[in-house]
Scaffold this motif. Structure first.
Motif, PDB file in Angstrom:
ATOM      1  N   HIS A  98       0.846  -1.197   0.000  1.00 11.22           N
ATOM      2  CA  HIS A  98       0.000   0.000   0.000  1.00 11.22           C
ATOM      3  C   HIS A  98       0.889   1.258   0.000  1.00 11.22           C
ATOM      4  CE1 HIS A  98      -3.376   2.475   1.954  1.00 11.22           C
ATOM      5  NE2 HIS A  98      -2.311   3.207   2.167  1.00 11.22           N
ATOM      6  N   GLU A  99       1.886   1.274   0.883  1.00  4.69           N
ATOM      7  CA  GLU A  99       2.782   2.436   0.958  1.00  4.69           C
ATOM      8  C   GLU A  99       3.582   2.589  -0.338  1.00  4.69           C
ATOM      9  OE1 GLU A  99       2.254   4.507   3.184  1.00  4.69           O
ATOM     10  OE2 GLU A  99       1.033   3.195   4.433  1.00  4.69           O
ATOM     11  N   HIS A 110       1.597   4.510  -2.835  1.00  2.16           N
ATOM     12  CA  HIS A 110       1.737   5.966  -2.708  1.00  2.16           C
ATOM     13  C   HIS A 110       3.062   6.421  -3.322  1.00  2.16           C
ATOM     14  CE1 HIS A 110      -1.725   6.460  -0.163  1.00  2.16           C
ATOM     15  NE2 HIS A 110      -1.252   5.740   0.825  1.00  2.16           N
ATOM     16  N   ASN A 112      -8.870   3.151   5.573  1.00  2.50           N
ATOM     17  CA  ASN A 112      -8.030   4.224   5.025  1.00  2.50           C
ATOM     18  C   ASN A 112      -8.836   5.308   4.328  1.00  2.50           C
ATOM     19  OD1 ASN A 112      -4.988   4.011   5.252  1.00  2.50           O
ATOM     20  ND2 ASN A 112      -5.560   1.897   4.833  1.00  2.50           N
ATOM     21  N   ASP A 152      -5.593   8.748   4.119  1.00  2.76           N
ATOM     22  CA  ASP A 152      -5.781   8.759   2.665  1.00  2.76           C
ATOM     23  C   ASP A 152      -7.127   9.347   2.239  1.00  2.76           C
ATOM     24  OD1 ASP A 152      -3.329   7.631   2.482  1.00  2.76           O
ATOM     25  OD2 ASP A 152      -4.066   5.583   2.278  1.00  2.76           O
TER      26      ASP A 152
HETATM   27 ZN   LIG Z   1      -2.158   5.189   2.628  1.00  9.97          ZN
END
Ligand SMILES: [Zn+2]
Length: 376
Positions: free
Chosen positions: A59-60, A63, A173, A181
């Motif tokens: 997930h990171e 980004h 999130n 987010d």
């Molecule tokens: Zn995030």
């Protein structure tokens, strides 16, 4: 980040694990003990947590890779029990770019969940809905035989649990609690309409209200991770909002509005003793250093002088403690000056005219005073 140790570097981004991550294992052990789980179940539960954090890590990276598309670097990724943080050098300011960067993280989890669900649908036999409900209800690691006699292996059971955890991650999130987010997505959308400063203000207030609810829910339900996350969100929302408002204010001015023309000069071949004496009897905290030919050689900061004073080291020449001076020009925006003073951590910048001649200085105290005087 302090208290973290480096795991590895992937795609040029170092990944750190925060020491509090160890609490996860203590939690698993405690949970296994209090629920009377056997070794096998504890093993599966540990596996689920580890896989969950792998999903958080991806997930990171979502980004980070989206940010890279807009030439924004990611300093590092830190994994903590409350989740992960991809520390971007800055958030892209264009709303559409912030939108893409913010949504890229949850999008990764949507992708993982979809792959897991599809894989499971392809491999399992029988009524999928029935298998799903059985899988959700039963403890991880169990073999499942449904009423209609269908069988679900522990591995497929694990895959379903992980898929649902990813769905939960996405939902969580996307809560519009800025700077989570969902809150960033919300701010980006609002920015297109209201402009960034006002949008941030509104998003930060809503974010803090929701975060307060998270803290309360956490206390009420005994889920302290949730409370910690809530407190974290409140602080982060305040800090980021104040940063955006400050930058908005500063963007209306240039270095010319703050430059200080009078400043004390120091000689590079004088002893540190004279610097200590000057610091003691002056309001100035940082000093420009010149050589015998009156050429500018650099900056002597308060910290350097205090370091010499503590040692004590009074006979070393000032030049030994002097370091590089960052320069700005009279026409540069105060946003640039501010970021040099804050982010780069220099105590003072030199200001030059268009011909490159030094004309004055700006330090943090001067900038703070200007802000206090002029901000409404
Ligand atoms: Zn995030």
């Amino acid at each position: 980040m302090s208290g973290s140790f480096k795991l590895f570097t992937w795609l040029g981004i170092p990944v750190f694990l925060h020491w509090t991550f160890g609490l996860i294992f203590m939690y698993i052990l405690w949970h296994a003990q209090s629920e009377g789980l056997g070794t096998v179940e504890t093993f599966w539960l540990t596996g689920l947590f580890m896989s969950l954090f792998l999903c958080v890590l991806l997930h990171e990276y979502g980004h980070a890779i989206a940010a890279r598309k807009y030439n924004v670097k990611t300093r590092d990724i830190v994994l903590m029990p409350i989740g992960g943080v991809a520390r971007l050098e800055k958030m892209p300011e264009k709303p559409i770019q912030e939108f893409v960067v913010a949504i890229a993280g949850p999008a990764v989890n949507v992708l993982i969940a979809t792959v897991l669900f599809l894989g499971m649908a392809a491999m399992a036999e029988g009524d999928l809905w029935e298998l799903f409900t059985y899988a959700i209800r039963s403890d991880i690691g169990e073999e499942i035989v449904t009423e209609s006699g269908h069988f679900l292996s522990p591995w497929l059971h694990f895959a379903i649990k992980l898929a649902f955890t990813n769905v939960a991650l996405v939902i969580f999130n996307m809560i519009p609690a800025f700077p989570m987010d969902g809150g960033r997505v919300f701010r980006a959308l609002l920015s297109m309409w209201l402009g960034r400063p006002r949008a941030t203000n509104i998003a930060a207030w809503i974010g803090q209200t929701i975060a307060l609810l998270l803290v309360a829910t956490g206390i009420w339900s005994g889920d302290f991770m949730l409370s910690i996350l809530g407190i974290f969100v409140i602080y982060a929302a305040r800090a980021e909002n104040s940063n955006v408002q400050t930058e908005d204010f500063l963007s209306k001015y240039t270095a010319k509005d703050v430059v200080r023309y009078q400043f004390t000069r120091m000689r590079s071949n004088d002893w540190m003793l004279s610097a200590i004496e000057t610091l003691r009897h002056s309001l100035e905290r940082n000093f420009l250093v010149f050589d015998v030919n009156d050429r500018l050689v650099g900056l002597l900061e308060e910290e350097d002088i205090l370091r010499a004073m503590r040692k004590p080291d009074i006979t070393t020449e000032i030049i030994q403690y002097t370091h590089r001076l960052e320069m700005v020009s009279l026409q540069d925006s105060l946003v640039k000056v501010h970021s040099m003073l804050r982010q780069k951590g220099c105590g003072m910048v030199g200001v030059m005219e268009s011909d490159g001649q030094l004309i004055g200085v700006i330090d943090e105290a001067g900038l703070a005073y200007f802000t206090r005087m002029n901000a409404s």
